[in-house]
Design a protein around this motif. Sequence first.
Motif, short mmCIF file in Angstrom:
data_model
loop_
_atom_site.label_atom_id
_atom_site.label_comp_id
_atom_site.label_asym_id
_atom_site.label_seq_id
_atom_site.Cartn_x
_atom_site.Cartn_y
_atom_site.Cartn_z
N ALA A 108 0.95 -1.14 0.37
CA ALA A 108 0.29 -0.04 -0.05
C ALA A 108 1.18 1.04 -0.21
O ALA A 108 0.03 2.21 0.13
CB ALA A 108 -0.97 -0.06 1.53
N GLU A 109 2.18 1.32 0.52
CA GLU A 109 3.10 2.21 0.76
C GLU A 109 3.72 2.70 -0.28
O GLU A 109 4.74 3.33 -1.12
CB GLU A 109 3.77 2.47 1.62
CG GLU A 109 2.57 2.58 2.75
CD GLU A 109 4.04 1.34 4.41
OE1 GLU A 109 2.98 1.61 5.79
OE2 GLU A 109 5.21 1.61 4.06
N ARG A 110 3.45 1.29 -1.93
CA ARG A 110 4.75 1.53 -3.33
C ARG A 110 3.75 2.45 -4.65
O ARG A 110 3.15 1.43 -4.84
CB ARG A 110 5.51 0.22 -3.43
CG ARG A 110 5.80 -0.70 -1.78
CD ARG A 110 6.67 -1.77 -2.66
NE ARG A 110 6.02 -2.54 -3.11
CZ ARG A 110 5.38 -4.25 -2.37
NH1 ARG A 110 5.49 -4.00 -2.09
NH2 ARG A 110 4.10 -4.81 -3.38
N VAL A 111 4.70 2.79 -4.55
CA VAL A 111 3.82 3.33 -5.94
C VAL A 111 4.21 1.42 -7.01
O VAL A 111 5.41 1.41 -6.67
CB VAL A 111 5.07 4.57 -6.88
CG1 VAL A 111 4.67 5.24 -5.99
CG2 VAL A 111 6.28 4.11 -6.95
N ALA A 112 4.09 2.28 -8.05
CA ALA A 112 4.17 0.95 -8.76
C ALA A 112 5.45 1.10 -9.93
O ALA A 112 5.88 2.46 -10.28
CB ALA A 112 3.03 0.81 -10.36
N LEU A 113 6.16 -0.44 -10.49
CA LEU A 113 7.46 0.09 -11.04
C LEU A 113 7.05 0.68 -12.08
O LEU A 113 8.54 1.88 -13.14
CB LEU A 113 8.03 -1.07 -11.88
CG LEU A 113 8.99 -1.09 -12.06
CD1 LEU A 113 10.37 -0.75 -11.84
CD2 LEU A 113 9.77 -2.76 -12.38
N ARG A 114 6.15 1.05 -13.05
CA ARG A 114 5.98 1.52 -14.06
C ARG A 114 5.82 3.21 -13.83
O ARG A 114 6.58 3.76 -14.65
CB ARG A 114 4.77 1.62 -14.72
CG ARG A 114 3.28 1.58 -14.38
CD ARG A 114 1.86 1.18 -15.42
NE ARG A 114 0.76 1.69 -13.98
CZ ARG A 114 0.14 0.88 -13.32
NH1 ARG A 114 0.95 -0.02 -12.92
NH2 ARG A 114 -0.77 1.21 -12.65
#
Length: 230
Positions: free
Chosen positions: A29-35
């Motif tokens: 929930a705390e991570r942006v997507a790699l893209r």
Amino acid sequence: MIRIRAIVDPKDPAIKDAYALLSRTFHRAERVALREWRGSLEESAKKLLTDIAWHLLVAERDGTVVGLNSGTYFGNLNLGMIGYLAIAPTERSHGIGTRLRSRLRTLFERDALRLSKRPLDGIIGEVAESNPWLRTLARRPNVILLDFPYHQPSLMRGDQPSPFVLYLEQLHTQRSRLPVSELRRILYAIWRRGYRITRPLERPAFRAMLRALGTRRSIGSRSLTTIESP
């Protein structure tokens, strides 16, 4: 030997390794997507960014990513925002985090002179209450641990926003309080420009933060007694 470098090429293979470290360190929930990382690098490479700059730093030992630090410079605020800082467990307590933060601050200072034509005003960041680093920040006279319920936006469908302490490190002043009008602009920049939330005002957590500010004119710093000991 530890090598610290900025990733500037969206096709750099170290991006995957850095994101794998991020995934092991932060809840989904705390991570942006790699893209989003690749998109930001591509926008920067094609010189599409105007008064904003995004950075991804990695620390490598023998070609293996053992640390990362990301951050965004907001020209409209003349502030840099610390994004993610992650260090491999085997490499902690060796000063890598300090070196990464120092390098990122140098980049923010260059961004300010290049985009705003003046020295950097400060650095903002989000810290969990359980993080011992928060107590270190609280002892610094130029840091305000903003005393209101801050939430990082939910970055995955179905997850809840994450509660953190938002801080401001002032580089040229030592204010003890921050005007609410200024804080509102900071919150919007973090959510809209930092996390790329299309319509922050449609998010309940963002509206709740604004309600918490209410009619207050300024926000002071949380005292150490309100922060649990590590």
